[in-house]
Write a protein that holds these residues in place. Structure first.
Motif, PDB file in Angstrom:
ATOM      1  N   ILE A   1     -25.183 -30.446  -8.209  1.00 16.40           N
ATOM      2  CA  ILE A   1     -25.534 -30.624  -9.625  1.00 16.40           C
ATOM      3  C   ILE A   1     -25.307 -29.323 -10.372  1.00 16.40           C
ATOM      4  O   ILE A   1     -24.705 -29.302 -11.432  1.00 16.40           O
ATOM      5  N   LYS A   2     -25.800 -28.229  -9.794  1.00 12.81           N
ATOM      6  CA  LYS A   2     -25.449 -26.921 -10.341  1.00 12.81           C
ATOM      7  C   LYS A   2     -25.511 -25.883  -9.213  1.00 12.81           C
ATOM      8  O   LYS A   2     -26.273 -26.050  -8.259  1.00 12.81           O
ATOM      9  N   PRO A   3     -24.688 -24.811  -9.288  1.00 15.00           N
ATOM     10  CA  PRO A   3     -24.676 -23.814  -8.220  1.00 15.00           C
ATOM     11  C   PRO A   3     -26.048 -23.178  -8.047  1.00 15.00           C
ATOM     12  O   PRO A   3     -26.671 -22.759  -9.024  1.00 15.00           O
ATOM     13  N   MET A   4     -26.545 -23.169  -6.837  1.00 14.31           N
ATOM     14  CA  MET A   4     -27.880 -22.642  -6.579  1.00 14.31           C
ATOM     15  C   MET A   4     -27.931 -22.001  -5.207  1.00 14.31           C
ATOM     16  O   MET A   4     -27.125 -22.305  -4.348  1.00 14.31           O
ATOM     17  N   THR A   5     -28.921 -21.148  -5.033  1.00 17.81           N
ATOM     18  CA  THR A   5     -29.196 -20.606  -3.713  1.00 17.81           C
ATOM     19  C   THR A   5     -30.614 -20.997  -3.327  1.00 17.81           C
ATOM     20  O   THR A   5     -31.530 -20.866  -4.127  1.00 17.81           O
ATOM     21  N   PHE A   6     -30.756 -21.506  -2.121  1.00 21.80           N
ATOM     22  CA  PHE A   6     -32.074 -21.918  -1.634  1.00 21.80           C
ATOM     23  C   PHE A   6     -32.487 -21.091  -0.434  1.00 21.80           C
ATOM     24  O   PHE A   6     -31.663 -20.755   0.403  1.00 21.80           O
ATOM     25  N   SER A   7     -33.755 -20.836  -0.363  1.00 23.33           N
ATOM     26  CA  SER A   7     -34.319 -20.360   0.876  1.00 23.33           C
ATOM     27  C   SER A   7     -35.050 -21.554   1.472  1.00 23.33           C
ATOM     28  O   SER A   7     -35.709 -22.300   0.772  1.00 23.33           O
ATOM     29  N   ILE A   8     -34.858 -21.749   2.769  1.00 20.32           N
ATOM     30  CA  ILE A   8     -35.353 -22.963   3.412  1.00 20.32           C
ATOM     31  C   ILE A   8     -36.415 -22.618   4.451  1.00 20.32           C
ATOM     32  O   ILE A   8     -36.216 -21.709   5.260  1.00 20.32           O
ATOM     33  N   ALA A   9     -37.528 -23.319   4.407  1.00 21.16           N
ATOM     34  CA  ALA A   9     -38.562 -23.130   5.428  1.00 21.16           C
ATOM     35  C   ALA A   9     -38.961 -24.496   5.948  1.00 21.16           C
ATOM     36  O   ALA A   9     -38.819 -25.498   5.251  1.00 21.16           O
ATOM     37  N   MET A  10     -39.443 -24.526   7.188  1.00 26.19           N
ATOM     38  CA  MET A  10     -39.867 -25.831   7.706  1.00 26.19           C
ATOM     39  C   MET A  10     -40.910 -25.655   8.788  1.00 26.19           C
ATOM     40  O   MET A  10     -41.040 -24.593   9.379  1.00 26.19           O
TER      41      MET A  10
ATOM     42  N   ASP B   1     -43.049 -28.598  11.754  1.00 25.29           N
ATOM     43  CA  ASP B   1     -42.794 -29.866  12.423  1.00 25.29           C
ATOM     44  C   ASP B   1     -43.076 -31.081  11.545  1.00 25.29           C
ATOM     45  O   ASP B   1     -42.715 -32.188  11.884  1.00 25.29           O
ATOM     46  N   TYR B   2     -43.748 -30.847  10.414  1.00 28.19           N
ATOM     47  CA  TYR B   2     -44.127 -31.986   9.581  1.00 28.19           C
ATOM     48  C   TYR B   2     -43.232 -32.149   8.354  1.00 28.19           C
ATOM     49  O   TYR B   2     -43.069 -33.236   7.834  1.00 28.19           O
ATOM     50  N   GLY B   3     -42.707 -31.024   7.867  1.00 28.09           N
ATOM     51  CA  GLY B   3     -41.876 -31.129   6.677  1.00 28.09           C
ATOM     52  C   GLY B   3     -41.056 -29.888   6.438  1.00 28.09           C
ATOM     53  O   GLY B   3     -41.022 -28.986   7.266  1.00 28.09           O
ATOM     54  N   PHE B   4     -40.358 -29.868   5.272  1.00 29.29           N
ATOM     55  CA  PHE B   4     -39.580 -28.682   4.939  1.00 29.29           C
ATOM     56  C   PHE B   4     -39.687 -28.359   3.455  1.00 29.29           C
ATOM     57  O   PHE B   4     -40.144 -29.174   2.664  1.00 29.29           O
ATOM     58  N   GLU B   5     -39.263 -27.159   3.118  1.00 24.45           N
ATOM     59  CA  GLU B   5     -39.368 -26.676   1.753  1.00 24.45           C
ATOM     60  C   GLU B   5     -38.043 -26.078   1.313  1.00 24.45           C
ATOM     61  O   GLU B   5     -37.378 -25.380   2.071  1.00 24.45           O
ATOM     62  N   LEU B   6     -37.665 -26.356   0.064  1.00 26.08           N
ATOM     63  CA  LEU B   6     -36.560 -25.641  -0.557  1.00 26.08           C
ATOM     64  C   LEU B   6     -37.167 -24.762  -1.628  1.00 26.08           C
ATOM     65  O   LEU B   6     -37.954 -25.232  -2.447  1.00 26.08           O
ATOM     66  N   LEU B   7     -36.776 -23.489  -1.624  1.00 29.63           N
ATOM     67  CA  LEU B   7     -37.305 -22.557  -2.620  1.00 29.63           C
ATOM     68  C   LEU B   7     -36.115 -21.934  -3.327  1.00 29.63           C
ATOM     69  O   LEU B   7     -35.150 -21.514  -2.682  1.00 29.63           O
ATOM     70  N   SER B   8     -36.168 -21.890  -4.653  1.00 28.55           N
ATOM     71  CA  SER B   8     -35.053 -21.300  -5.392  1.00 28.55           C
ATOM     72  C   SER B   8     -35.563 -20.485  -6.562  1.00 28.55           C
ATOM     73  O   SER B   8     -36.683 -20.683  -7.033  1.00 28.55           O
ATOM     74  N   ASP B   9     -34.718 -19.561  -7.007  1.00 30.00           N
ATOM     75  CA  ASP B   9     -35.072 -18.788  -8.190  1.00 30.00           C
ATOM     76  C   ASP B   9     -34.867 -19.620  -9.449  1.00 30.00           C
ATOM     77  O   ASP B   9     -35.388 -19.297 -10.504  1.00 30.00           O
ATOM     78  N   GLN B  10     -34.065 -20.693  -9.357  1.00 28.70           N
ATOM     79  CA  GLN B  10     -33.847 -21.550 -10.526  1.00 28.70           C
ATOM     80  C   GLN B  10     -34.638 -22.847 -10.375  1.00 28.70           C
ATOM     81  O   GLN B  10     -34.949 -23.261  -9.269  1.00 28.70           O
ATOM     82  N   GLU B  11     -34.859 -23.495 -11.483  1.00 21.03           N
ATOM     83  CA  GLU B  11     -35.546 -24.780 -11.422  1.00 21.03           C
ATOM     84  C   GLU B  11     -34.688 -25.785 -10.646  1.00 21.03           C
ATOM     85  O   GLU B  11     -33.487 -25.884 -10.848  1.00 21.03           O
ATOM     86  N   ILE B  12     -35.332 -26.507  -9.722  1.00 19.39           N
ATOM     87  CA  ILE B  12     -34.592 -27.453  -8.872  1.00 19.39           C
ATOM     88  C   ILE B  12     -34.561 -28.837  -9.550  1.00 19.39           C
ATOM     89  O   ILE B  12     -35.611 -29.409  -9.813  1.00 19.39           O
ATOM     90  N   PRO B  13     -33.370 -29.354  -9.846  1.00 17.48           N
ATOM     91  CA  PRO B  13     -33.287 -30.649 -10.548  1.00 17.48           C
ATOM     92  C   PRO B  13     -33.555 -31.813  -9.601  1.00 17.48           C
ATOM     93  O   PRO B  13     -32.670 -32.624  -9.318  1.00 17.48           O
ATOM     94  N   ILE B  14     -34.784 -31.900  -9.131  1.00 21.16           N
ATOM     95  CA  ILE B  14     -35.087 -32.874  -8.079  1.00 21.16           C
ATOM     96  C   ILE B  14     -35.032 -34.318  -8.592  1.00 21.16           C
ATOM     97  O   ILE B  14     -34.535 -35.206  -7.897  1.00 21.16           O
ATOM     98  N   GLU B  15     -35.510 -34.525  -9.831  1.00 20.58           N
ATOM     99  CA  GLU B  15     -35.491 -35.905 -10.337  1.00 20.58           C
ATOM    100  C   GLU B  15     -34.054 -36.419 -10.476  1.00 20.58           C
ATOM    101  O   GLU B  15     -33.738 -37.535 -10.073  1.00 20.58           O
TER     102      GLU B  15
END
Lengths: 813, 214
Positions: free
Chosen positions: A640-649, A651-665
């Motif tokens: 959708i737009k160029p982004m950089t994510f840091s990823i953490a997880m 055993d139950y789930g995971f997270e995307l973290l970014s400096d920009q707003e994540i267009p999740i909807e």
């Protein structure tokens, strides 16, 4: 001697042979190969062992007077400690029954003198490890050693099948089968989810008839979870779990001898230290046992545990296997056991007669983990247990094996190709792929340069052989499939070895600094090459080393049970289980801050914090699957737009973290979980991650590309040091079709991302209703992931752009 | 594209993204730690690294020499990775291709080639240091006087940047302090030693395309 004598011997011991033992004896006498499925402590050793003896005596009626009968059988165990037990059990029965059978051990601990003696006069039974067996194949004239052999036994096959050590066994067996086509192969395995496959992997595709023999002995296991008094004060995150340590102390006092299993080496060190702080009177009565402690120390602990002289031992998977500790009557598991099989294995470490009740305590390390106690109980109720996935097409192990054969007797390409084709692991290897491996060891891959000086294996009159002594020495020193990080040896000034720690950790310290290791505070006196010289310190606190090495993912079976328990949380009949009662407050908080997903829903949470924009998702599929899913989701969003994510997880789930707003909807509207070709999706996303690179470390080492050097190394051997990362980079750039590189990507798919499991997860999610919640505060589900410092990344921004942003960030601070 | 510079007395040094320095007044290209011959050395010992990997550095060096036409090429040690192999001749032909450039080597710990190899291609070899005015060139750091400045290589300095969202990026760097500068390794077949962000340190990272002060 006949079967009757053996039955009499059993009677003398006040034992009665089990049906599976009798069945195994008959099968061996009839020339079958097979797999015996029996748990530890049920006489599994005697099932195969007496079969071997009966078979030997049937073939050699003059067995009592026969001179120098040579090596008759090999018994492979995954760990050296087990070897001693096998030696004891087998040689005792031989002397009782007056059979002149000599039993000897061959392992890394065997002295040169013993080896020389064995070479002159081989014992009739050799107890060994996969590594030592390969070292025998690396010796000139090995075919002479094995010429009389009738049976190979692979003990604890369930421990080996899911590893490259299992592949080593497959290869060694293929060679022995080549020498002795009527060789019988017998495996002994505990119950795993894919027992039939385990048999096929071990026995290969040879002509001999095969049989599966099951012991069918009932097993009874009780799980008790240790709870905090006030759940509200129990931490939401973390995996050390010392908060509940005071509750473990009374269990230690009231038991004869306790095994406390932790999931990591640092965790065991921390528990040991804190246990002594809380209960100083236990000093001298408790001990530590983990893989980085010196072999002698570990042997001492095992001996004293066996003798009942220790009240408690804090250990890691290092004691999952090993001799039976009959003095141990209590087992405690700290933190998530990650899998049912592992949990049962550990529970079984307490000495008990077959069929007796085993009890295991479960100590959760954070509040959400409490649910795993209930999930474990459910798994036992339903009799589910994990499978162990065998490795296929491990070119690294094959390349190592080919060089091994080249440096002993040498080999003919066609003969060996036909042999490996009979194995499970290499059944699908094409002639072209095999030729590639041969090229790799003789020409160093695609050599375009006419002046190339590559030298390893040479072909002399059609025989692949090693002529260089330096090549031979380096190969012998680096054989094996267990790859460790660069380890520094920790020693006292006297030279006494304590164990090993990683360079990474020690590089942050200097002489005079104190660290906690092997249950002592140690002051660094001197660091020289790969040695850290220390003395004991009276300092109160010391840093605790950490060891790399992956955290295990939660198994698919256990994950399913956790989802089941959460789904049934609001059911009245389930609320009786104590774990669920204790979790009530936490789950209600999750529901009020966000949502507690049922099995029909998939929860997504988003929140903005000082660190940036976070999105959390909870597939409950174990950290490996999450790592891959996170990368795919990240890539799809960044379309959708160029982004950089840091990823953490976790055993139950995971997270995307970014400096920009994540267009999740927007991403959800564009069908974020719609997957047409998962493998393709993974390749697109995973290429940008570190996974294959990490996998390649082990592959490069096994294939002999990286050489760690050896004691007293010369300048020239130092010039041969490079890390696997360099090879990875270079292969990616200049030799992208390199089979070892491709193997790294395949292993990522099968073992790291567990593609089969991920596919199932996607299918499930696509049938679930997506629930997106914007959070004001982190939830109990989100928090443990939010605070995890182990991170991966996904980016499709250019290096220059990212650098520019980081730089601006740096300047603002 | 702006290239960062620094001055020592009246000398101007350009910090190039190709992991080298250009000394304007003396028209000298300075670089360190090429580790040429590493790939061949590995191969000779049975470690199958693609041979092309070693040639990439020579191509890069050729580009640089064509771009700057320096009077001198000054190499601060670890020019050749280990004992002699064929790659030395490739380096030799590269030098022959640029006959107007004089090649000077200040020897590093890896430079164990016999003298006749250097002589064959007219490489001028300094055993430990080269001093020009107040500037000292050496492979590894040595003690210097207050008014002097030392330029070295040896440790393959790298710097790790951290960004928002816990990003991490490791890049080769030039590590400059008041009286010293450490050059990044020019060779591609090398690792990175992570450098601290000391208060008095000027750190320039290179992406290969550009140099940034961080």
């Amino acid at each position: 001697m006949t079967k009757k004598d053996i039955l009499a011997w059993f009677k003398n011991q006040k034992w009665k042979p089990y049906a599976f033992q009798l069945e195994t004896w008959e099968a061996l006498l009839a020339g079958y190969s097979g797999l015996v499925n029996a748990p530890t402590g049920t006489g599994k050793t005697y099932s195969v062992w007496f079969g071997i003896l009966l078979d030997y005596m049937q073939r050699n009626p003059n067995y009592k007077t026969k001179k120098k009968p040579g090596l008759q059988a090999i018994w492979i165990t995954p760990i050296r400690a087990l070897g001693k037990e096998i030696q004891y059990a087998t040689s005792r029965s031989c002397s009782d029954l007056e059979i002149p059978f000599e039993v000897a051990i061959r392992s890394g601990d065997t002295t040169t003198a013993q080896k020389t003696k064995q070479k002159k006069n081989m014992p009739q039974l050799l107890v060994t490890t996969p590594e030592s067996l390969h070292l025998l194949l690396a010796q000139k004239g090995y075919d002479e050693v094995f010429k009389n052999i009738s049976t190979v036994v692979v003990d604890e096959w369930h421990e080996l099948i899911g590893s490259k050590r299992g592949v080593q066994i497959e290869l060694a067996l293929s060679r022995l089968k080549g020498l002795k086509p009527d060789l019988k192969i017998w495996g002994i395995s505990a119950t795993i989810g894919n027992l039939e496959e385990a048999k096929d992997v071990l026995l290969g595709n040879y002509a001999s008839p095969t049989k599966m023999i099951r012991a069918e002995l009932p097993k009874r296991l009780e799980i008790e979870t240790i709870f905090p008094d006030v759940i509200e004060n129990f931490p939401w995150a973390g995996f050390i779990g010392t908060k509940l340590l005071p509750k473990v102390v009374p269990i230690i006092y009231s038991s004869q001898s306790v095994l406390i299993f932790t999931n990591t080496r640092s965790q065991s060190e921390i528990w040991y230290r804190q246990l002594l702080e809380v209960a100083p009177d236990l000093a001298g009565l408790i001990a530590l046992h983990h893989g980085s402690l010196d072999q002698k120390t570990r042997a001492w602990v095992e001996d004293n545990l066996h003798a009942g002289k220790l009240k408690a031992v804090i250990c890691t998977s290092s004691l999952d296997l090993g001799v039976d500790f009959s003095a141990v009557d209590t087992v405690i598991q700290v933190g998530s056991p990650k899998g049912v099989a592992r949990f049962m294995q550990r529970a079984g470490r307490s000495g008990h007669s077959p069929g007796a009740l085993s009890k295991i305590y479960f100590v959760p390390t954070n509040s959400l983990e409490i649910i795993e106690g209930a999930a474990m109980r459910e798994s036992l109720k339903r009799n589910v247990v994990e499978s162990r996935i065998p490795y296929v097409r491990s070119f690294d192990v094959l390349i190592q094996y080919l060089v091994t054969l080249a440096l002993s007797n040498g080999f003919k390409a066609e003969e060996i190709y036909n042999e490996i084709k009979q194995t499970f692991c290499y059944a699908s290897v094409t002639p072209e792929e095999f030729a590639w491996c041969l090229d790799f060891i003789t020409k160093g891959g695609n050599a375009l340069d006419a002046y190339d000086e590559f030298h390893k294996v040479v072909i002399e009159e059609g025989i692949y052989t090693v002529t260089s002594r330096a090549v031979a020495t380096r190969h012998r020193l680096s054989m094996g499939t267990i790859v460790s990080y660069t380890a520094m040896q920790v020693k006292f000034m006297s030279g006494k070895r304590i164990g090993s720690i990683e360079e990474n950790f020690i590089s942050k310290l200097k002489p005079g600094d104190v660290f906690w290791f092997s249950g002592n505070n140690l002051e660094i006196v001197h660091i020289h090459h790969m040695d850290v010289l220390v003395r004991k310190s009276k300092a109160k606190k010391g840093l605790i080393p950490s060891w790399q090495g992956g955290r295990m993912p939660l198994s698919s079976q256990l994950s399913e049970m956790i989802r089941y328990k959460i789904d049934h949380f609001f059911d009245t009949d389930q609320a009786e289980e104590e774990e669920l009662i204790k979790l009530k407050a936490l789950f209600e908080l999750q529901a009020s801050r966000s949502h507690l997903p049922s099995n029909k829903e998939f929860l997504i949470e988003s929140i903005q914090t000082r660190e940036g924009y976070h999105v959390f998702m909870y597939p409950f599929e174990g950290r490996f699957v999450h790592e891959g899913m996170a990368a795919i989701v990240a890539r799809k969003i960044s379309e959708i737009k160029p982004m950089t994510f840091s990823i953490a997880m976790n055993d139950y789930g995971f997270e995307l973290l970014s400096d920009q707003e994540i267009p999740i909807e927007e991403a959800l509207e564009l069908d974020l979980f719609g997957i047409e070709n998962l493998e393709k999706e993974i390749q697109l996303s995973v290429n940008s991650t570190e996974m294959a690179r990490r996998r390649f470390r082990e592959i490069a080492s096994i294939a002999g590309l990286v050489f760690q050097g050896f004691p007293g190394k010369s300048m020239k051997s130092k010039h041969l040091q490079a890390n696997a990362e360099l090879f990875f980079k270079v292969f990616e750039q200049y030799d992208p079709t390199n089979l070892l590189l491709r193997q790294a990507y395949d292993e990522v798919l099968d073992f790291q991302l567990e593609i089969a499991r991920m596919q199932k997860a996607y299918t499930r999610i696509n049938q679930q209703k997506l629930v997106l919640v914007k959070l004001k505060k982190p939830t109990p589900f989100a928090f443990p992931i939010l605070v995890d410092r182990m991170r991966g990344k996904y980016t499709n921004e250019t290096l220059e752009d990212r650098l520019f942003k980081m730089k601006t960030q740096l300047e603002k601070e | 594209m702006e290239i960062p510079v620094f001055h020592i007395d009246n000398n101007t040094f350009e910090i190039l993204p190709q992991k080298a320095l250009f000394w304007k007044e003396k028209q000298t290209l300075i670089l360190s730690d090429l580790h040429l011959g590493k790939a061949s050395h590995f191969r000779k010992n049975g470690m199958a690294i693609p041979i092309e990997s070693g040639l990439e550095d020579l191509i890069q060096l050729d580009h640089l020499l064509e771009m700057y036409h320096p009077k001198r090429l000054l190499i601060l040690g670890d020019l050749f990775h280990s004992a002699y192999n064929q790659e030395w001749e490739y380096f030799g032909s590269l030098l022959k291709k640029h006959p107007d450039t004089e090649c000077i080597l200040v020897r590093g710990n890896h430079d164990i080639l016999q003298m006749h190899h250097y002589e064959k291609y007219n490489v001028v070899v300094y055993k430990n240091t080269l001093k020009e005015g107040n500037i000292i060139f050496a492979h590894d750091v040595i003690e210097i006087a207050e008014h002097e400045f030392i330029i070295t290589g040896h440790i393959h300095p790298g710097f790790v940047l951290f960004g928002k969202g816990r990003q991490r990026l490791a890049l080769p760097c030039f590590y400059k302090k008041k009286n010293s500068l450490i050059l990044p390794a020019f060779g591609g077949l090398t690792g990175l030693a992570r450098m601290p962000k000391d208060k008095d340190a000027e750190i320039y990272v290179s992406t290969g395309e550009r140099v940034f002060r961080v």
